[in-house]
Enzyme design. Structure first.
Site, PDB file in Angstrom:
ATOM      1  N   LYS A 138      10.521  -7.015  -5.344  1.00  0.00           N
ATOM      2  CA  LYS A 138      10.373  -6.100  -6.492  1.00  0.00           C
ATOM      3  C   LYS A 138      11.710  -5.840  -7.174  1.00  0.00           C
ATOM      4  CE  LYS A 138       5.944  -4.434  -5.369  1.00  0.00           C
ATOM      5  NZ  LYS A 138       5.084  -3.596  -4.594  1.00  0.00           N
TER       6      LYS A 138
ATOM      7  N   LYS B  56       0.566 -13.224  -3.923  1.00  0.00           N
ATOM      8  CA  LYS B  56      -0.463 -12.214  -3.660  1.00  0.00           C
ATOM      9  C   LYS B  56      -1.042 -11.686  -4.974  1.00  0.00           C
ATOM     10  CE  LYS B  56       0.596  -7.922  -2.932  1.00  0.00           C
ATOM     11  NZ  LYS B  56       0.874  -6.548  -2.504  1.00  0.00           N
TER      12      LYS B  56
ATOM     13  N   LYS C  50      -1.486  -5.574  -8.187  1.00  0.00           N
ATOM     14  CA  LYS C  50      -1.978  -4.873  -9.383  1.00  0.00           C
ATOM     15  C   LYS C  50      -0.915  -4.680 -10.459  1.00  0.00           C
ATOM     16  CE  LYS C  50      -2.377  -0.904  -6.638  1.00  0.00           C
ATOM     17  NZ  LYS C  50      -1.051  -0.870  -6.007  1.00  0.00           N
TER      18      LYS C  50
HETATM   19  N1  AQP Z   1      -3.806  -9.086  -2.568  1.00  0.00           N
HETATM   20  C1  AQP Z   1      -4.108  -8.287  -1.547  1.00  0.00           C
HETATM   21  N2  AQP Z   1      -4.846  -8.755  -0.512  1.00  0.00           N
HETATM   22  C2  AQP Z   1      -5.167  -7.956   0.522  1.00  0.00           C
HETATM   23  N3  AQP Z   1      -4.798  -6.650   0.603  1.00  0.00           N
HETATM   24  C3  AQP Z   1      -4.069  -6.151  -0.407  1.00  0.00           C
HETATM   25  N4  AQP Z   1      -3.563  -4.927  -0.644  1.00  0.00           N
HETATM   26  C4  AQP Z   1      -2.896  -4.936  -1.812  1.00  0.00           C
HETATM   27  N5  AQP Z   1      -2.968  -6.141  -2.385  1.00  0.00           N
HETATM   28  C5  AQP Z   1      -3.684  -6.927  -1.530  1.00  0.00           C
HETATM   29  C6  AQP Z   1      -3.732  -3.788   0.254  1.00  0.00           C
HETATM   30  O1  AQP Z   1      -4.176  -2.684  -0.519  1.00  0.00           O
HETATM   31  C7  AQP Z   1      -3.657  -1.486   0.042  1.00  0.00           C
HETATM   32  C8  AQP Z   1      -3.041  -0.635  -1.017  1.00  0.00           C
HETATM   33  O2  AQP Z   1      -1.904  -1.307  -1.510  1.00  0.00           O
HETATM   34  P1  AQP Z   1      -0.878  -0.533  -2.414  1.00  0.00           P
HETATM   35  O3  AQP Z   1      -1.532  -0.114  -3.637  1.00  0.00           O
HETATM   36  O4  AQP Z   1      -0.281   0.588  -1.674  1.00  0.00           O
HETATM   37  O5  AQP Z   1       0.320  -1.481  -2.713  1.00  0.00           O
HETATM   38  P2  AQP Z   1       0.616  -2.960  -2.523  1.00  0.00           P
HETATM   39  O6  AQP Z   1       0.314  -3.434  -1.166  1.00  0.00           O
HETATM   40  O7  AQP Z   1       2.040  -3.174  -2.967  1.00  0.00           O
HETATM   41  O8  AQP Z   1      -0.422  -3.548  -3.533  1.00  0.00           O
HETATM   42  P3  AQP Z   1      -0.244  -4.195  -4.916  1.00  0.00           P
HETATM   43  O9  AQP Z   1      -1.570  -4.248  -5.542  1.00  0.00           O
HETATM   44  O10 AQP Z   1       0.518  -5.479  -4.755  1.00  0.00           O
HETATM   45  O11 AQP Z   1       0.637  -3.192  -5.740  1.00  0.00           O
HETATM   46  P4  AQP Z   1       1.943  -3.454  -6.544  1.00  0.00           P
HETATM   47  O12 AQP Z   1       1.664  -4.606  -7.452  1.00  0.00           O
HETATM   48  O13 AQP Z   1       2.250  -2.206  -7.252  1.00  0.00           O
HETATM   49  O14 AQP Z   1       2.992  -3.768  -5.527  1.00  0.00           O
HETATM   50  C9  AQP Z   1      -2.665  -1.895   1.133  1.00  0.00           C
HETATM   51  O15 AQP Z   1      -3.279  -1.763   2.391  1.00  0.00           O
HETATM   52  C10 AQP Z   1      -2.386  -3.335   0.820  1.00  0.00           C
HETATM   53  O16 AQP Z   1      -2.058  -4.068   1.986  1.00  0.00           O
END
Ligand code: AQP
Length: 341
Positions: free
Chosen positions: A112, A197, A200
């Site tokens: 990031k 991955k 979002k």
């Molecule tokens: N692609 C994914 N596959 C499986 N699990 C996922 N999680 C996120 N993306 C995937 C799981 O969702 C939960 C919440 O995640 P988060 O919102 O706290 O942040 P993150 O893991 O950093 O998810 P994002 O969507 O990738 O957010 P950004 O883009 O902001 O960094 C967690 O249990 C995560 O494992």
């Protein structure tokens, strides 16, 4: 009873990855078999460049989607992180136990920070330290288990390390948590870039299925998913990441096994079509409940207020104990009671 804690960050619209990797298990398994807390971790959304009004909107939407996904406030505690001061209180104390080297080794920080720099933005200090806040989120509740997708296991490891170190230095205060990952779809990949991955806050919209995407949008995104140069459908995560991703999504949506499903398809087209329909069907009830809940915003606010009250009462004794253990002087009435100790 096992205590479970997990959270979701309002940095973008929630995705199919969030749902299959985390939320669905929270609703179907964790809230039934454990004393479970689920949190919209809005403080974590401030670690990268953000628009305050958007974070507020996304926080409300994430909370609504958690309920739409099936979290039941009669069975679990749903709340917003910034409504409970104990998270930030404990985070500072844990920063006094964590090391600079540990923070700089975090994969999410490296990725990031690189992305922020590539966008011409400075890297916020909170992006470096947020895994400590995440440890505080977990440890404040004496959590036994943290159900997360694959990408978060390094952060849960850090929470474990900090708990053990704190307990050794200052006396038994925290429960040492463990991560629990789903059997399939622990890492849903971006449909356009199957090596990355599905996140979002990523830029690549066509590769990300959002939970509130219309059925036709979902179909289009899945039908346009990048596949691999071969022709036969084989489950091979290393050699055929695009097809493997589709098979895992299909397996997660239908309850099948990705390898066995691969053997049942003769063409990529048929696999994509079935995957698209399976995703549409999984999202349909969530979207319908989301629509109903949006018609009654005061219900969601009430759930979050009661959830925060409950969470605060659960976290405060542990955070107070950590303050005492690390050497901070108790305030007010508590100081009088403790004076003789
Ligand atoms: N692609 C994914 N596959 C499986 N699990 C996922 N999680 C996120 N993306 C995937 C799981 O969702 C939960 C919440 O995640 P988060 O919102 O706290 O942040 P993150 O893991 O950093 O998810 P994002 O969507 O990738 O957010 P950004 O883009 O902001 O960094 C967690 O249990 C995560 O494992």
């Amino acid at each position: 009873m096992t205590r479970v804690f997990s959270g979701i960050k309002p940095t973008g619209h929630l995705t199919l990855g969030n749902y299959l990797g985390a939320m669905r298990r929270w609703a179907e398994v964790d809230q039934h078999g454990a004393d479970a807390l689920f949190c919209v971790v809005d403080l974590h959304a401030l670690t990268v460049d953000h628009d305050p009004a958007r974070v507020r909107r996304l926080s409300r939407q994430a909370a609504t989607l958690l309920l739409a996904a099936g979290l039941d406030p009669q069975l679990c505690t749903v709340f917003v992180q910034s409504h409970v001061d104990e998270h930030a209180r404990l985070s500072y104390v844990l920063e006094c136990v964590a090391t600079d080297g540990e923070m700089r080794r975090m994969i999410q920080y490296k990725e990031k920070a690189a992305r922020e720099r590539a966008r011409g933005r400075s890297v916020r200090l909170s992006l470096l330290t947020y895994p400590v806040l995440m440890a505080a989120d977990i440890l404040a509740y004496r959590t036994d288990e943290v159900p997360v997708g694959d990408d978060q296991t390094q952060h849960v490891e850090l929470a474990r390390d900090l708990a053990v170190r704190f307990n050794q230095r200052y006396g038994q205060t925290f429960v040492v948590p463990r991560a629990a990952r789903p059997q399939v779809a622990a890492r849903v990949m971006n449909l356009q870039e199957p090596a990355s991955k599905m996140g979002k806050s990523d830029d690549s919209g066509p590769g990300i299925v959002y939970l509130l995407d219309e059925p036709d949008t979902v179909r289009k995104k899945v039908m346009r998913a990048v596949t691999d140069s071969g022709r036969d459908v084989v489950y091979d995560r290393e050699g055929r990441p695009g097809v493997a991703n589709l098979l895992e999504i299909l397996a997660a949506c239908t309850g099948g096994d990705p390898r066995a499903l691969g053997e049942a398809y003769a063409s990529y087209g048929a696999l994509k079509k079935d995957t698209a329909e399976a995703v549409v069907e999984v999202l349909r009830p969530v979207q319908a409940r989301h629509k109903d809940l949006c018609a009654d915003p005061s219900y969601v606010e009430d759930v979050l207020r009661r959830g925060a009250d409950r969470a605060r009462a659960m976290a405060r004794p542990t955070v107070d104990a950590a303050y005492r253990a690390i050497g901070l002087l108790p305030a007010g009435a508590e100081a009088v009671v403790n004076a003789a100790r």
